[in-house]
Design an enzyme around this catalytic site. Structure first.
Site, short mmCIF file in Angstrom:
data_model
loop_
_atom_site.label_atom_id
_atom_site.label_comp_id
_atom_site.label_asym_id
_atom_site.label_seq_id
_atom_site.Cartn_x
_atom_site.Cartn_y
_atom_site.Cartn_z
N ASP A 16 48.89 48.36 41.61
CA ASP A 16 48.50 48.43 40.20
C ASP A 16 49.42 49.29 39.30
OD1 ASP A 16 46.44 46.96 41.25
OD2 ASP A 16 44.84 48.35 40.73
N LYS A 114 43.62 40.95 41.79
CA LYS A 114 42.26 41.28 42.20
C LYS A 114 41.43 41.66 40.99
CE LYS A 114 43.67 46.00 43.05
NZ LYS A 114 42.88 46.59 41.95
N CYS A 159 41.96 52.65 43.41
CA CYS A 159 42.49 51.45 44.07
C CYS A 159 43.36 51.75 45.28
CB CYS A 159 43.19 50.57 43.05
SG CYS A 159 41.99 49.83 41.91
#
Ligand code: VGL
Ligand code: ZN
Length: 206
Positions: A16, A114, A159
């Site tokens: 990310d 995701k 994450c």
């Protein structure tokens, strides 16, 4: 990197590194941008690199704005368990969802998106927040016979944490590259992450 030699069966998992988690982004992680040059340098050492992208439809259930009267960074109960509510971020196709412009994203072999499911958030790159719906990355890891995963990116206490834990729970050795991660630290989330890494035998490399 310490006394570790990177093998062809090692994977670098870059989580990310997107504009919304960097300076000026909707959910900026303090120091988020600083990981970019570190990760670019790391990518040159790995023969297998996967990037993840948080990738939410507009009106995603993890957005505070999707719940009447809810404040960002509060928590609600979802059918799959407690869920932190966030400012709108990483909306599919938005500038905030793009990778940081300086990240060498072309070096990646695969990109896993995701959080696409409106009703279910996904912190982990392996399993969504119901802890059972797979993203498909575990199939990639198994099919390519990857032996160790080196995780980095944003945010360390969300994450990156849940990705590393799921990988470790699948019996794959997992390391965190400390210099290439930054955290949010919300309500003790950093301390909780550190404790959990120790419990699960996930090593943070300096
Ligand atoms: C993340 C909160 C919400 C992350 C993603 O990448 O750590 N955190 N969505
Ligand atoms: Zn998200």
């Amino acid at each position: 990197m310490r006394d570790i030699t990177i093998e062809s069966t090692d994977l670098l998992l870059v989580i990310d590194v997107q504009n919304d988690f960097c300076q000026g982004g909707a959910l900026a992680v303090p120091g988020g941008d600083e990981v970019v040059p570190v990760i670019n340098a790391l990518m040159g050492h790995f023969s297998q690199v996967v990037l993840t992208q948080d990738w939410h439809p507009a009106g995603h259930s993890s957005f505070a704005s999707s719940h009447d009267g809810a404040e960002p960074f509060s928590e609600i109960d979802m059918p799959y368990g407690p869920q932190t509510l966030w400012p709108d971020h990483c909306v599919q196709g938005s500038a905030g969802a793009e990778f940081h412009a300086q990240l060498d994203s072309h070096a990646a072999h695969a990109i896993v998106r995701k959080g696409n499911n409106k009703a279910l958030d996904s912190y982990s790159a392996i399993l969504e927040n119901d802890h059972r719906t797979p993203t498909g990355l575990m199939g990639f890891i198994r099919e390519r016979d990857i032996q160790r995963v080196f995780c980095c990116g944003l945010a360390l206490d969300f994450c990156v944490r849940f990705s590393a834990e799921d990988i470790s729970d699948q019996g794959i050795e997992c390391f965190l590259i400390g210099a290439a991660c930054r955290g949010i630290d919300l309500n003790g989330s950093m301390a909780a992450a550190t404790e959990s890494f120790a419990d699960k035998g996930i090593t943070i490399l300096s």
